[in-house]
Design a protein around this motif. Sequence first.
Motif, PDB file in Angstrom:
ATOM      1  N   TYR A  55       0.824  -1.204   0.000  1.00  0.00           N
ATOM      2  CA  TYR A  55       0.000   0.000   0.000  1.00  0.00           C
ATOM      3  C   TYR A  55       0.861   1.259   0.000  1.00  0.00           C
ATOM      4  CZ  TYR A  55      -4.003  -2.981   0.816  1.00  0.00           C
ATOM      5  OH  TYR A  55      -4.980  -3.922   0.674  1.00  0.00           O
ATOM      6  N   THR A  99      -7.507   3.138  -5.181  1.00  0.00           N
ATOM      7  CA  THR A  99      -8.082   1.800  -5.198  1.00  0.00           C
ATOM      8  C   THR A  99      -7.006   0.793  -4.831  1.00  0.00           C
ATOM      9  OG1 THR A  99      -7.651   1.593  -7.560  1.00  0.00           O
ATOM     10  CG2 THR A  99      -9.849   2.314  -6.914  1.00  0.00           C
ATOM     11  N   ASP A 100      -7.427  -0.286  -4.167  1.00  0.00           N
ATOM     12  CA  ASP A 100      -6.476  -1.334  -3.796  1.00  0.00           C
ATOM     13  C   ASP A 100      -6.341  -2.341  -4.932  1.00  0.00           C
ATOM     14  OD1 ASP A 100      -8.810  -2.790  -3.657  1.00  0.00           O
ATOM     15  OD2 ASP A 100      -8.645  -3.284  -1.544  1.00  0.00           O
ATOM     16  N   CYS A 106     -10.488   3.272  -1.567  1.00  0.00           N
ATOM     17  CA  CYS A 106      -9.823   3.588  -0.302  1.00  0.00           C
ATOM     18  C   CYS A 106      -9.995   5.079  -0.032  1.00  0.00           C
ATOM     19  CB  CYS A 106      -8.334   3.267  -0.376  1.00  0.00           C
ATOM     20  SG  CYS A 106      -7.953   1.545  -0.698  1.00  0.00           S
ATOM     21  N   ILE A 126      -4.034   6.159   4.998  1.00  0.00           N
ATOM     22  CA  ILE A 126      -5.106   5.644   4.141  1.00  0.00           C
ATOM     23  C   ILE A 126      -5.843   4.530   4.860  1.00  0.00           C
ATOM     24  CG2 ILE A 126      -3.979   6.266   1.982  1.00  0.00           C
ATOM     25  CD1 ILE A 126      -3.203   3.327   1.655  1.00  0.00           C
ATOM     26  N   LYS A 127      -7.084   4.329   4.431  1.00  0.00           N
ATOM     27  CA  LYS A 127      -7.910   3.249   4.966  1.00  0.00           C
ATOM     28  C   LYS A 127      -8.544   2.530   3.788  1.00  0.00           C
ATOM     29  CE  LYS A 127     -11.820   2.419   8.083  1.00  0.00           C
ATOM     30  NZ  LYS A 127     -11.690   1.122   8.384  1.00  0.00           N
ATOM     31  N   CYS A 128      -8.184   1.256   3.646  1.00  0.00           N
ATOM     32  CA  CYS A 128      -8.749   0.397   2.619  1.00  0.00           C
ATOM     33  C   CYS A 128      -9.503  -0.740   3.322  1.00  0.00           C
ATOM     34  CB  CYS A 128      -7.632  -0.168   1.743  1.00  0.00           C
ATOM     35  SG  CYS A 128      -6.750   1.095   0.790  1.00  0.00           S
ATOM     36  N   THR A 132      -5.166  -0.504   6.980  1.00  0.00           N
ATOM     37  CA  THR A 132      -5.273   0.833   7.555  1.00  0.00           C
ATOM     38  C   THR A 132      -3.885   1.243   8.020  1.00  0.00           C
ATOM     39  OG1 THR A 132      -7.521   0.391   8.302  1.00  0.00           O
ATOM     40  CG2 THR A 132      -6.403   2.264   9.307  1.00  0.00           C
TER      41      THR A 132
END
Length: 142
Positions: A55, A99-100, A106, A126-128, A132
């Motif tokens: 990430y 995007t993941d 995200c 970021i938080k997906c 996180t």
Amino acid sequence: MNKNGWGLRVELLYILMFLFCLVIATIGLNRLGLLGENPDALIKPDTEEKEVYSYEPLERKVVEAAKKYYIDNYSDSSEDIVIIRTSTLISNGYMTVLTDEKNRSCSGYAKVITSSGGNVVYVSYIKCPKYTTTGYESENDF
């Protein structure tokens, strides 16, 4: 041979039964895929090496966009800490949607910290769905 003990025929019969059971067990284990190589095995071992998704590029993307946004909008600001949300960066055209690996959206934000010496530090969070960033605070992100 001794008439009170086993005879040769009985001993050979037991050995033959043992070998028969051993062959049946070997065939069964092979069919399950637990012994030898069987392309049609019922149990398939997980031999594929799974790639680990990083990430870090997403976090770098947020930092790069936040740098541009901060220079354009906050260059003369006297605030020590500025929070820049990814939704702001996306709506103003500084970056595209995060995007993941499975194209799930995200969210996140960048924290811009200005020290007393004038040094500026950019930290992204970021938080997906499956990740996180450590230190992420949901109240800073919408």
